[in-house]
Scaffold this motif. Structure first.
Motif, PDB file in Angstrom:
ATOM      1  N   MET A   1       0.836  -1.202   0.000  1.00  0.00           N
ATOM      2  CA  MET A   1       0.000   0.000   0.000  1.00  0.00           C
ATOM      3  C   MET A   1       0.873   1.254   0.000  1.00  0.00           C
ATOM      4  O   MET A   1       1.849   1.327   0.739  1.00  0.00           O
ATOM      5  N   PRO A   2       0.516   2.243  -0.823  1.00  0.00           N
ATOM      6  CA  PRO A   2       1.290   3.485  -0.833  1.00  0.00           C
ATOM      7  C   PRO A   2       1.193   4.220   0.506  1.00  0.00           C
ATOM      8  O   PRO A   2       0.203   4.108   1.236  1.00  0.00           O
ATOM      9  N   ASN A   3       2.229   4.982   0.822  1.00  0.00           N
ATOM     10  CA  ASN A   3       2.187   5.846   1.995  1.00  0.00           C
ATOM     11  C   ASN A   3       1.226   7.005   1.736  1.00  0.00           C
ATOM     12  O   ASN A   3       0.982   7.379   0.581  1.00  0.00           O
ATOM     13  N   LYS A   4       0.730   7.574   2.812  1.00  0.00           N
ATOM     14  CA  LYS A   4      -0.171   8.718   2.700  1.00  0.00           C
ATOM     15  C   LYS A   4       0.394   9.882   3.503  1.00  0.00           C
ATOM     16  O   LYS A   4       0.885   9.714   4.616  1.00  0.00           O
ATOM     17  N   THR A   5       0.306  11.078   2.926  1.00  0.00           N
ATOM     18  CA  THR A   5       0.766  12.266   3.639  1.00  0.00           C
ATOM     19  C   THR A   5      -0.323  12.734   4.601  1.00  0.00           C
ATOM     20  O   THR A   5      -1.481  12.299   4.501  1.00  0.00           O
ATOM     21  N   PRO A   6      -0.001  13.636   5.522  1.00  0.00           N
ATOM     22  CA  PRO A   6      -1.021  14.171   6.438  1.00  0.00           C
ATOM     23  C   PRO A   6      -2.152  14.904   5.724  1.00  0.00           C
ATOM     24  O   PRO A   6      -3.194  15.150   6.324  1.00  0.00           O
ATOM     25  N   LEU A   7      -1.950  15.240   4.450  1.00  0.00           N
ATOM     26  CA  LEU A   7      -2.956  15.977   3.680  1.00  0.00           C
ATOM     27  C   LEU A   7      -3.785  15.069   2.771  1.00  0.00           C
ATOM     28  O   LEU A   7      -4.589  15.566   1.973  1.00  0.00           O
ATOM     29  N   HIS A   8      -3.621  13.784   2.891  1.00  0.00           N
ATOM     30  CA  HIS A   8      -4.298  12.848   1.998  1.00  0.00           C
ATOM     31  C   HIS A   8      -5.810  13.052   1.989  1.00  0.00           C
ATOM     32  O   HIS A   8      -6.442  13.143   0.928  1.00  0.00           O
ATOM     33  N   ASP A   9      -6.424  13.137   3.160  1.00  0.00           N
ATOM     34  CA  ASP A   9      -7.882  13.284   3.235  1.00  0.00           C
ATOM     35  C   ASP A   9      -8.344  14.595   2.617  1.00  0.00           C
ATOM     36  O   ASP A   9      -9.402  14.651   1.976  1.00  0.00           O
ATOM     37  N   ALA A  10      -7.535  15.646   2.761  1.00  0.00           N
ATOM     38  CA  ALA A  10      -7.883  16.937   2.166  1.00  0.00           C
ATOM     39  C   ALA A  10      -7.859  16.852   0.645  1.00  0.00           C
ATOM     40  O   ALA A  10      -8.710  17.440  -0.032  1.00  0.00           O
ATOM     41  N   HIS A  11      -6.908  16.102   0.095  1.00  0.00           N
ATOM     42  CA  HIS A  11      -6.841  15.938  -1.358  1.00  0.00           C
ATOM     43  C   HIS A  11      -8.075  15.195  -1.875  1.00  0.00           C
ATOM     44  O   HIS A  11      -8.684  15.605  -2.873  1.00  0.00           O
ATOM     45  N   VAL A  12      -8.426  14.116  -1.206  1.00  0.00           N
ATOM     46  CA  VAL A  12      -9.574  13.318  -1.634  1.00  0.00           C
ATOM     47  C   VAL A  12     -10.854  14.140  -1.547  1.00  0.00           C
ATOM     48  O   VAL A  12     -11.685  14.136  -2.470  1.00  0.00           O
ATOM     49  N   ALA A  13     -11.020  14.871  -0.440  1.00  0.00           N
ATOM     50  CA  ALA A  13     -12.225  15.687  -0.256  1.00  0.00           C
ATOM     51  C   ALA A  13     -12.341  16.769  -1.322  1.00  0.00           C
ATOM     52  O   ALA A  13     -13.451  17.160  -1.711  1.00  0.00           O
ATOM     53  N   ALA A  14     -11.202  17.248  -1.825  1.00  0.00           N
ATOM     54  CA  ALA A  14     -11.203  18.302  -2.842  1.00  0.00           C
ATOM     55  C   ALA A  14     -11.314  17.747  -4.258  1.00  0.00           C
ATOM     56  O   ALA A  14     -11.269  18.510  -5.228  1.00  0.00           O
ATOM     57  N   GLY A  15     -11.450  16.431  -4.386  1.00  0.00           N
ATOM     58  CA  GLY A  15     -11.601  15.826  -5.698  1.00  0.00           C
ATOM     59  C   GLY A  15     -10.307  15.519  -6.409  1.00  0.00           C
ATOM     60  O   GLY A  15     -10.300  15.342  -7.634  1.00  0.00           O
ATOM     61  N   GLY A  16      -9.212  15.435  -5.664  1.00  0.00           N
ATOM     62  CA  GLY A  16      -7.936  15.124  -6.277  1.00  0.00           C
ATOM     63  C   GLY A  16      -7.915  13.722  -6.869  1.00  0.00           C
ATOM     64  O   GLY A  16      -8.391  12.771  -6.239  1.00  0.00           O
ATOM     65  N   LYS A  17      -7.388  13.585  -8.077  1.00  0.00           N
ATOM     66  CA  LYS A  17      -7.213  12.269  -8.691  1.00  0.00           C
ATOM     67  C   LYS A  17      -5.908  11.694  -8.160  1.00  0.00           C
ATOM     68  O   LYS A  17      -4.820  12.173  -8.495  1.00  0.00           O
ATOM     69  N   GLY A  23       5.914   5.523  -4.242  1.00  0.00           N
ATOM     70  CA  GLY A  23       5.434   4.870  -3.031  1.00  0.00           C
ATOM     71  C   GLY A  23       4.507   5.714  -2.189  1.00  0.00           C
ATOM     72  O   GLY A  23       4.146   5.309  -1.076  1.00  0.00           O
ATOM     73  N   TRP A  24       4.080   6.875  -2.704  1.00  0.00           N
ATOM     74  CA  TRP A  24       3.176   7.769  -1.981  1.00  0.00           C
ATOM     75  C   TRP A  24       1.916   8.014  -2.819  1.00  0.00           C
ATOM     76  O   TRP A  24       2.001   8.142  -4.042  1.00  0.00           O
ATOM     77  N   GLU A  25       0.774   8.084  -2.161  1.00  0.00           N
ATOM     78  CA  GLU A  25      -0.472   8.384  -2.848  1.00  0.00           C
ATOM     79  C   GLU A  25      -0.673   9.893  -2.845  1.00  0.00           C
ATOM     80  O   GLU A  25      -0.896  10.507  -1.792  1.00  0.00           O
ATOM     81  N   LEU A  26      -0.583  10.483  -4.045  1.00  0.00           N
ATOM     82  CA  LEU A  26      -0.616  11.937  -4.191  1.00  0.00           C
ATOM     83  C   LEU A  26      -1.534  12.322  -5.349  1.00  0.00           C
ATOM     84  O   LEU A  26      -1.774  11.522  -6.251  1.00  0.00           O
ATOM     85  N   PRO A  27      -2.039  13.556  -5.360  1.00  0.00           N
ATOM     86  CA  PRO A  27      -2.922  13.982  -6.451  1.00  0.00           C
ATOM     87  C   PRO A  27      -2.129  14.317  -7.713  1.00  0.00           C
ATOM     88  O   PRO A  27      -1.134  15.031  -7.646  1.00  0.00           O
ATOM     89  N   ILE A  28      -2.590  13.805  -8.847  1.00  0.00           N
ATOM     90  CA  ILE A  28      -1.992  14.186 -10.123  1.00  0.00           C
ATOM     91  C   ILE A  28      -2.593  15.505 -10.598  1.00  0.00           C
ATOM     92  O   ILE A  28      -1.934  16.332 -11.213  1.00  0.00           O
ATOM     93  N   HIS A  29      -3.879  15.727 -10.274  1.00  0.00           N
ATOM     94  CA  HIS A  29      -4.545  17.002 -10.522  1.00  0.00           C
ATOM     95  C   HIS A  29      -5.880  16.996  -9.783  1.00  0.00           C
ATOM     96  O   HIS A  29      -6.310  15.986  -9.235  1.00  0.00           O
ATOM     97  N   TYR A  30      -6.536  18.157  -9.756  1.00  0.00           N
ATOM     98  CA  TYR A  30      -7.842  18.305  -9.108  1.00  0.00           C
ATOM     99  C   TYR A  30      -8.940  18.559 -10.141  1.00  0.00           C
ATOM    100  O   TYR A  30     -10.010  19.037  -9.798  1.00  0.00           O
TER     101      TYR A  30
END
Length: 357
Positions: A1-17, A23-30
């Protein structure tokens, strides 16, 4: 499973893809990479870069250790918060990583290294510590947000109520309570990179959103850095290339001549023999987009595109390419069996919002 930053939930809530990056789950764009790119060039955008690794180096031997570890010379640093960009090399002169080092005290330095090289970097740093009196501490308790653009500094200063940061010079940093505010970035625009305790990250991010700063993903970060002519580790340089072949000769401090840094002998030999390749900028017309790995044909032999894309600010395809040594005004890039002309330029393509090609 990829690591998640402390801002992960904020990215998902904002519609981040969300995508897996080193090795980290990050937004490619919003929603629109292009809009995010333009937000940084025209106003202010922000990036979650908490996946990057902060390493504190402390101890009586910290200065001597870093003068040996890095090709650039941290002896240039003498003011608290002053920063230096440079490369960490292997003994053959190959680039292990590029990083920023901050001077905090004679016995205390802070470095920021890339996520993709995190494990190898820390292992190498500890291996090279040898008899130096240093402690190497990974700061995995910190988050990091980059706020970039012509209005970025103003927004951060207002949110943090950090008037002291108004006079901060480029490549300088200050501590502001629990925050570490550095006037650095990876976009070719002005702005800050801000370190903070993980528990503060989401609140800081939301305050910036309310202040009108555009959340941006990895896609815009890549197109911005390419237009700015900034290398991406693993594409534009790695252990198979030296700084002299990567448009980074300016980061190698050969003076003073008695400073022995890792890779020095190999670089001196390469200089004496003649550097065989160089990293250049390419500008193309609208016939195709240069992609990583595309063959570049020159009068002195073949080279290769290391990074390429359509530049939203330049409004044309641009690329970085490693080609044989020589002076060329024009080369040909091979795309789908066709050879398309490309103009050779010196990066950056864009700086501080202005097209330079």
């Amino acid at each position: 499973m990829p690591n998640k930053t402390p801002l992960h939930d904020a990215h998902v809530a904002a519609g981040g893809k969300m995508v897996d990056f080193a090795g980290w789950e990050l937004p490619i764009h919003y929603g629109s990479q292009i809009e995010e790119h333009h937000a940084v060039r025209r106003a202010a955008g922000m990036f979650d870069v908490s996946h990057m690794t902060v390493v504190d180096i402390q101890g009586a031997g910290a200065r001597d250790y870093l003068r040996y570890l890095l090709a650039n010379d941290i002896a240039k640093l003498g003011e608290t918060g002053q920063a230096l960009y440079g490369c960490m090399l292997d003994h053959q002169g190959g680039v292990l990583d590029d990083l920023i080092t901050y001077y905090l005290a004679d016995d205390f330095y802070r470095t920021v290294v890339n996520a993709a090289t995190r494990d190898q970097d820390i292992a190498w740093m500890r291996e090279q510590a040898g008899d130096f009196d240093v402690d190497i501490v990974e700061r995995d308790d910190l988050a990091m947000v980059a706020v970039q653009g012509p209005e970025a500094r103003e927004r951060v200063i207002d949110v943090l109520n950090a008037a002291a940061a108004e006079s901060l010079k480029p490549f300088r940093a200050i501590s502001h309570g629990d925050y570490f505010v550095a006037r650095t970035g990876y976009t070719g625009e002005d702005g800050f990179e801000v370190l903070m305790p993980e528990s503060e990250a989401e609140g800081f991010w939301q305050q910036l959103v309310e202040a009108g700063v555009q959340p941006c993903g990895l896609g815009a970060r890549d197109s911005l850095r390419l237009e700015a002519g900034l290398n991406l580790y693993g594409q534009d340089m790695d252990t198979s290339t030296t700084p002299l072949e990567s448009n980074l000769g300016w980061t190698v401090a050969f003076d003073p001549g008695d400073r022995q840094f890792i890779g020095r002998k190999a670089l001196e030999q390469q200089k004496a023999d003649g550097v065989p390749r160089r990293l250049v900028g390419l500008v193309m017309g609208r016939g195709g987009i240069p992609r990583t790995g595309s063959t570049v044909h020159t009068d002195n032999g073949e080279g290769q595109v290391t990074s390429g894309a359509f530049g939203p600010t330049t409004e044309c395809p641009v690329a970085l390419a490693r080609i044989p040594a020589g002076e060329f005004e024009e080369v040909e890039v091979e795309l789908r069996g066709r050879r398309l002309k490309a103009r050779v330029v010196k990066p950056p393509f864009v700086r501080m919002g202005k097209v330079r090609i």
